[in-house]
Design a protein around this motif. Structure first.
Motif, PDB file in Angstrom:
ATOM      1  N   LEU A 143       0.997  -1.339  -0.115  1.00 34.72           N
ATOM      2  CA  LEU A 143      -0.115  -0.053   0.024  1.00 34.72           C
ATOM      3  C   LEU A 143       0.867   1.338  -0.012  1.00 34.72           C
ATOM      4  O   LEU A 143       0.517   2.082  -0.810  1.00 34.72           O
ATOM      5  CB  LEU A 143      -0.892   0.026   1.243  1.00 34.72           C
ATOM      6  N   ALA A 144       2.055   1.120   0.927  1.00 32.25           N
ATOM      7  CA  ALA A 144       2.677   2.388   0.895  1.00 32.25           C
ATOM      8  C   ALA A 144       3.662   2.593  -0.234  1.00 32.25           C
ATOM      9  O   ALA A 144       3.699   3.721  -0.635  1.00 32.25           O
ATOM     10  CB  ALA A 144       3.687   2.262   1.880  1.00 32.25           C
ATOM     11  N   GLU A 145       4.121   1.491  -0.982  1.00 29.79           N
ATOM     12  CA  GLU A 145       4.919   1.704  -2.146  1.00 29.79           C
ATOM     13  C   GLU A 145       4.083   2.124  -3.174  1.00 29.79           C
ATOM     14  O   GLU A 145       4.480   2.875  -4.196  1.00 29.79           O
ATOM     15  CB  GLU A 145       5.476   0.269  -2.233  1.00 29.79           C
ATOM     16  N   ALA A 146       2.713   1.744  -3.126  1.00 28.81           N
ATOM     17  CA  ALA A 146       1.857   2.387  -4.398  1.00 28.81           C
ATOM     18  C   ALA A 146       1.370   3.636  -4.116  1.00 28.81           C
ATOM     19  O   ALA A 146       0.723   4.069  -5.206  1.00 28.81           O
ATOM     20  CB  ALA A 146       0.765   1.266  -4.378  1.00 28.81           C
ATOM     21  N   GLY A 147       1.610   4.171  -2.941  1.00 25.36           N
ATOM     22  CA  GLY A 147       1.432   5.652  -3.187  1.00 25.36           C
ATOM     23  C   GLY A 147       0.035   5.865  -1.973  1.00 25.36           C
ATOM     24  O   GLY A 147      -0.299   7.073  -2.354  1.00 25.36           O
ATOM     25  N   ALA A 148      -0.396   5.169  -1.348  1.00 30.94           N
ATOM     26  CA  ALA A 148      -1.269   5.477  -0.405  1.00 30.94           C
ATOM     27  C   ALA A 148      -0.974   6.752   0.550  1.00 30.94           C
ATOM     28  O   ALA A 148       0.281   6.940   1.038  1.00 30.94           O
ATOM     29  CB  ALA A 148      -1.907   4.266   0.404  1.00 30.94           C
ATOM     30  N   ASP A 149      -2.046   7.671   0.733  1.00 29.53           N
ATOM     31  CA  ASP A 149      -1.660   8.708   1.579  1.00 29.53           C
ATOM     32  C   ASP A 149      -1.530   8.552   3.082  1.00 29.53           C
ATOM     33  O   ASP A 149      -0.963   9.215   3.706  1.00 29.53           O
ATOM     34  CB  ASP A 149      -2.666   9.938   1.287  1.00 29.53           C
ATOM     35  N   LEU A 150      -2.403   7.494   3.476  1.00 26.10           N
ATOM     36  CA  LEU A 150      -2.321   7.044   4.779  1.00 26.10           C
ATOM     37  C   LEU A 150      -2.667   5.407   5.003  1.00 26.10           C
ATOM     38  O   LEU A 150      -3.255   4.842   3.944  1.00 26.10           O
ATOM     39  CB  LEU A 150      -3.376   8.060   5.727  1.00 26.10           C
ATOM     40  N   ALA A 151      -2.553   4.970   6.075  1.00 26.89           N
ATOM     41  CA  ALA A 151      -2.882   3.717   6.259  1.00 26.89           C
ATOM     42  C   ALA A 151      -4.214   3.714   7.168  1.00 26.89           C
ATOM     43  O   ALA A 151      -4.159   4.380   8.050  1.00 26.89           O
ATOM     44  CB  ALA A 151      -1.848   2.816   7.070  1.00 26.89           C
ATOM     45  N   TRP A 152      -5.305   2.891   6.823  1.00 24.70           N
ATOM     46  CA  TRP A 152      -6.569   3.018   7.348  1.00 24.70           C
ATOM     47  C   TRP A 152      -6.851   1.445   8.359  1.00 24.70           C
ATOM     48  O   TRP A 152      -7.206   0.715   7.397  1.00 24.70           O
ATOM     49  CB  TRP A 152      -7.628   3.626   6.594  1.00 24.70           C
ATOM     50  N   ILE A 153      -6.554   1.345   9.228  1.00 22.53           N
ATOM     51  CA  ILE A 153      -6.752   0.254   9.811  1.00 22.53           C
ATOM     52  C   ILE A 153      -8.231  -0.024  10.609  1.00 22.53           C
ATOM     53  O   ILE A 153      -8.373   0.746  11.450  1.00 22.53           O
ATOM     54  CB  ILE A 153      -5.638  -0.264  11.052  1.00 22.53           C
ATOM     55  N   GLU A 154      -8.951  -1.009   9.941  1.00 21.28           N
ATOM     56  CA  GLU A 154     -10.400  -0.537  10.240  1.00 21.28           C
ATOM     57  C   GLU A 154     -11.067  -2.030  10.820  1.00 21.28           C
ATOM     58  O   GLU A 154     -10.654  -3.207  10.645  1.00 21.28           O
ATOM     59  CB  GLU A 154     -11.099  -0.236   9.211  1.00 21.28           C
ATOM     60  N   THR A 155     -12.352  -2.082  11.353  1.00 14.34           N
ATOM     61  CA  THR A 155     -13.203  -3.125  11.663  1.00 14.34           C
ATOM     62  C   THR A 155     -12.407  -4.229  12.869  1.00 14.34           C
ATOM     63  O   THR A 155     -12.592  -5.253  12.756  1.00 14.34           O
ATOM     64  CB  THR A 155     -13.479  -3.737  10.632  1.00 14.34           C
ATOM     65  N   MET A 156     -11.458  -3.632  13.515  1.00 15.55           N
ATOM     66  CA  MET A 156     -10.732  -4.487  14.584  1.00 15.55           C
ATOM     67  C   MET A 156     -11.720  -4.638  15.693  1.00 15.55           C
ATOM     68  O   MET A 156     -12.236  -3.704  16.167  1.00 15.55           O
ATOM     69  CB  MET A 156      -9.363  -3.593  15.084  1.00 15.55           C
ATOM     70  N   THR A 157     -11.469  -5.879  16.295  1.00 14.06           N
ATOM     71  CA  THR A 157     -12.153  -6.264  17.354  1.00 14.06           C
ATOM     72  C   THR A 157     -11.049  -6.524  18.701  1.00 14.06           C
ATOM     73  O   THR A 157     -11.608  -6.474  19.610  1.00 14.06           O
ATOM     74  CB  THR A 157     -12.930  -7.379  17.399  1.00 14.06           C
ATOM     75  N   ASP A 158      -9.959  -6.885  18.262  1.00 15.76           N
ATOM     76  CA  ASP A 158      -9.030  -7.315  19.291  1.00 15.76           C
ATOM     77  C   ASP A 158      -7.991  -6.215  19.198  1.00 15.76           C
ATOM     78  O   ASP A 158      -7.439  -6.069  18.191  1.00 15.76           O
ATOM     79  CB  ASP A 158      -8.561  -8.710  18.583  1.00 15.76           C
ATOM     80  N   LEU A 159      -7.663  -5.674  20.351  1.00 19.14           N
ATOM     81  CA  LEU A 159      -6.793  -4.367  20.402  1.00 19.14           C
ATOM     82  C   LEU A 159      -5.320  -4.803  20.058  1.00 19.14           C
ATOM     83  O   LEU A 159      -4.569  -4.182  19.286  1.00 19.14           O
ATOM     84  CB  LEU A 159      -6.763  -3.576  21.661  1.00 19.14           C
ATOM     85  N   THR A 160      -4.973  -6.059  20.467  1.00 14.01           N
ATOM     86  CA  THR A 160      -3.755  -6.759  20.167  1.00 14.01           C
ATOM     87  C   THR A 160      -3.526  -6.781  18.606  1.00 14.01           C
ATOM     88  O   THR A 160      -2.449  -6.598  17.991  1.00 14.01           O
ATOM     89  CB  THR A 160      -3.759  -8.243  20.670  1.00 14.01           C
ATOM     90  N   GLU A 161      -4.390  -7.184  17.754  1.00 11.12           N
ATOM     91  CA  GLU A 161      -4.197  -7.274  16.305  1.00 11.12           C
ATOM     92  C   GLU A 161      -4.349  -6.061  15.831  1.00 11.12           C
ATOM     93  O   GLU A 161      -3.651  -5.653  14.890  1.00 11.12           O
ATOM     94  CB  GLU A 161      -5.899  -8.085  16.011  1.00 11.12           C
TER      95      GLU A 161
END
Ligand SMILES: [Zn+2]
Length: 299
Positions: A143-161
């Motif tokens: 994602l980063a190498e392709a030029g995404a402006d930010l990372a969007w980590i979503e729909t998580m239920t386990d904080l460790t994950e």
């Protein structure tokens, strides 16, 4: 049309930004077979056309942030779908996902979507944190190498994950802004995480924003945003609610009860509770996004 170079330019205290609606349910409506990995459509010409059309419609509706169709494009999750043959194409799927969103962005930010692995982490399941982090790193690097402006980590239920995904992004793209949202149903995620605890832990890790998406719909997201705001008064907050809780229609497909008017009313409430970014999750169409944009323009 909003044009921004970075998340920090776009989102800040006193400014409210519209994000996009659902990708997965949009692709299902376009004929994605049940059980297929939506991400694989990025590499299929006809599927990619549907992905682009969804981005285009969200942008036209007023979304200033587009999430890539890469929610499940990590090797662990791809191994669960389509017989697993897509797992080795995770990086290619992610790169294509960024390109498809960028092609329709017209100045909107492109956020690289990173969803859960779909497997329980230790101690609840068998997946080790190091293995989860490694899977997320494949995705985050592409994602980063392709030029995404930010990372969007979503729909998580386990904080460790969620933190494993955050560590993965940091390990491959230390300067990329990171947004983390969790899926709450009622007072907590299904893994027992409370909004205030999540906000406190994520703020301590220096996320650009945190918040709530998917899960139990409008009321759960509003409750979570209130809890996060109470715990960390200066954290930027993101709300991307389901259009209510789905029910199975006669054709076996999920239908969502939330109307665009419901989304507009929710947008006003959740901004009042502290959200700076409002979009939609499952069941949220471009019409929902347009209603949110209209509600927020009207103040
Ligand atoms: Zn959702």
């Amino acid at each position: 049309m909003v044009v921004s170079r970075s998340f920090a330019d776009l989102v800040g205290p006193g400014r409210v930004v519209v994000a996009d609606g659902a990708m997965g349910t949009s692709l299902m409506a376009a004929g994605l077979p049940a059980g297929a990995a939506p991400d694989t459509w990025n590499l299929d010409p006809a599927g990619a056309a549907h992905v682009r059309a969804t981005h285009r419609a969200h942008r036209a509706a007023g979304a200033a942030i587009l999430l890539t169709n890469t929610f499940g494009a990590n090797p662990v999750r791809l191994r669960l779908a389509d017989g697993g043959e897509a797992a080795e194409r995770a990086a290619a799927i992610c790169a294509a996902g960024v390109a498809l969103a960028r092609a329709e962005a017209d100045g909107a930010l492109v956020a690289g979507s990173i969803g859960p692995t779909g497997v329980l982490l230790e101690p609840y399941g068998d997946l080790g944190v190091a293995d989860a982090t490694a899977a997320f790193a494949v995705q985050a690097r592409a994602l980063a190498e392709a030029g995404a402006d930010l990372a969007w980590i979503e729909t998580m239920t386990d904080l460790t994950e969620a933190l494993a995904a955050l560590d993965a992004v940091r390990s491959v793209a230390p300067d990329l802004p990171i947004v983390v949202t969790l899926a709450f149903e009622g007072a907590r995620t299904i893994m027992g995480v409370a909004p205030g605890d999540a906000a406190t832990r994520l703020a301590a890790r220096g996320v650009a924003a945190a918040g709530a998406n998917c899960g139990g719909g409008y009321e759960s997201v509003e409750r979570a945003i209130a809890g996060m705001r109470a715990a960390v008064p200066d954290l930027l907050l993101v709300a991307k609610a389901n259009a209510g809780m789905p029910s199975a229609g006669a054709d076996g497909r999920s239908t969502f009860p939330g109307t665009p008017a419901d989304a507009a009313a929710h947008a006003r409430r959740v901004v009042g509770l502290g959200a700076s970014v409002v979009g939609g999750c499952c069941g949220s169409t471009p019409e929902h996004v347009a209603a949110i944009a209209g509600a927020l323009r009207a103040g």
